[in-house]
Write an enzyme that holds these catalytic residues in place. Structure first.
Site: not given
Ligand code: JB2
Length: 212
Positions: A140, A149
């Site tokens: 609460h 995050h």
């Molecule tokens: O400026 C951007 C950009 N920068 C990176 N624009 C767009 N449209 N896409 C972007 N990306 C893309 O984000 C990368 O090419 C990649 O495909 C994606 C990031 O994926 P990743 O799996 O590396 O990180 P995440 O941020 O989705 O996940 C992290 O954070 C989550 C909270 C990881 O640490 C996860 O394990 C965690 N659960």
């Protein structure tokens, strides 16, 4: 949800969002990823249709965005996506997985994302572009600042304040009434028993400062 959504990013966090959005019954127009090699991929059946420039193909008033960038570069990348697209007149959808428990008076900011199994008790205020990740428990009267995050499995007791741009790591626990300043990082599994000033990194049980 009425308008279709576009998801920015097609990585790990975006995949979890696709699952939540499909469970909510949202219409997903596609995913945008900066990596050209991802074009034509699909994530849980949702296609990667282009990069950030592809958003221009959709009228701003007919689509909502979902920020699929999670922790890469800590909160800065995620924040910059939110601010850049908001400044261009796009709206960000809130995402609430149907299995989350969100008390009736909780305030959710633009683009807030409440993932599966999270619990938000009465009196909580959740800022813009915040992630309350899988199975986090926010008791609460907590206040969570913009772009923060709260990672999977975090427990925040009642009346905790977390500033903007913070990362509270997986499984951390914060006891009641503690205040965490803007831009702080709480290590995974830490137990925070005292206030944390802005910009610090704390780890351990009880949590101690490791980076100023
Ligand atoms: O400026 C951007 C950009 N920068 C990176 N624009 C767009 N449209 N896409 C972007 N990306 C893309 O984000 C990368 O090419 C990649 O495909 C994606 C990031 O994926 P990743 O799996 O590396 O990180 P995440 O941020 O989705 O996940 C992290 O954070 C989550 C909270 C990881 O640490 C996860 O394990 C965690 N659960």
């Amino acid at each position: 949800m009425s308008d279709p959504v576009l998801i920015i990013g097609a990585g790990g966090h975006a995949k979890v969002l696709v699952e939540a959005l499909l469970a909510e019954g949202a219409l997903i127009a596609g995913m945008l990823d900066a990596d050209p090699a991802r074009l034509g991929d699909s994530v849980l059946g949702v296609p990667v249709i282009g990069d950030d420039n592809t958003a221009e193909d959709f009228p701003r008033d007919a689509v909502r965005l979902v920020n699929g960038i999670g922790s890469i570069g800590l909160p800065e990348m995620r924040r910059s996506i939110f601010e850049r697209f908001s400044a261009r007149g796009y709206r960000f959808a809130t995402v609430v997985h149907p299995s989350a428990v969100v008390a009736s008076d909780v305030e959710l900011g633009a683009g807030a994302q409440i993932m599966a199994g999270a619990v938000l008790q009465p009196g909580c205020r959740i800022g813009d572009n915040v992630i309350i990740n899988t199975r986090a428990s926010v008791d609460h009267d907590c206040t969570i600042g913009d772009h923060t995050h709260i990672a999977p499995g975090v427990t925040l007791s009642g009346g905790v304040t977390v500033g903007s741009g913070c990362h509270v790591g997986t499984g951390a626990t914060v006891i009641q009434g503690v205040r965490i300043g803007d831009g702080s990082v709480i290590g995974a599994g830490a137990v925070v028993t005292k206030d944390v000033a802005a910009g610090l990194t704390v780890v351990g049980v009880p949590a101690k400062v490791v980076v100023r």
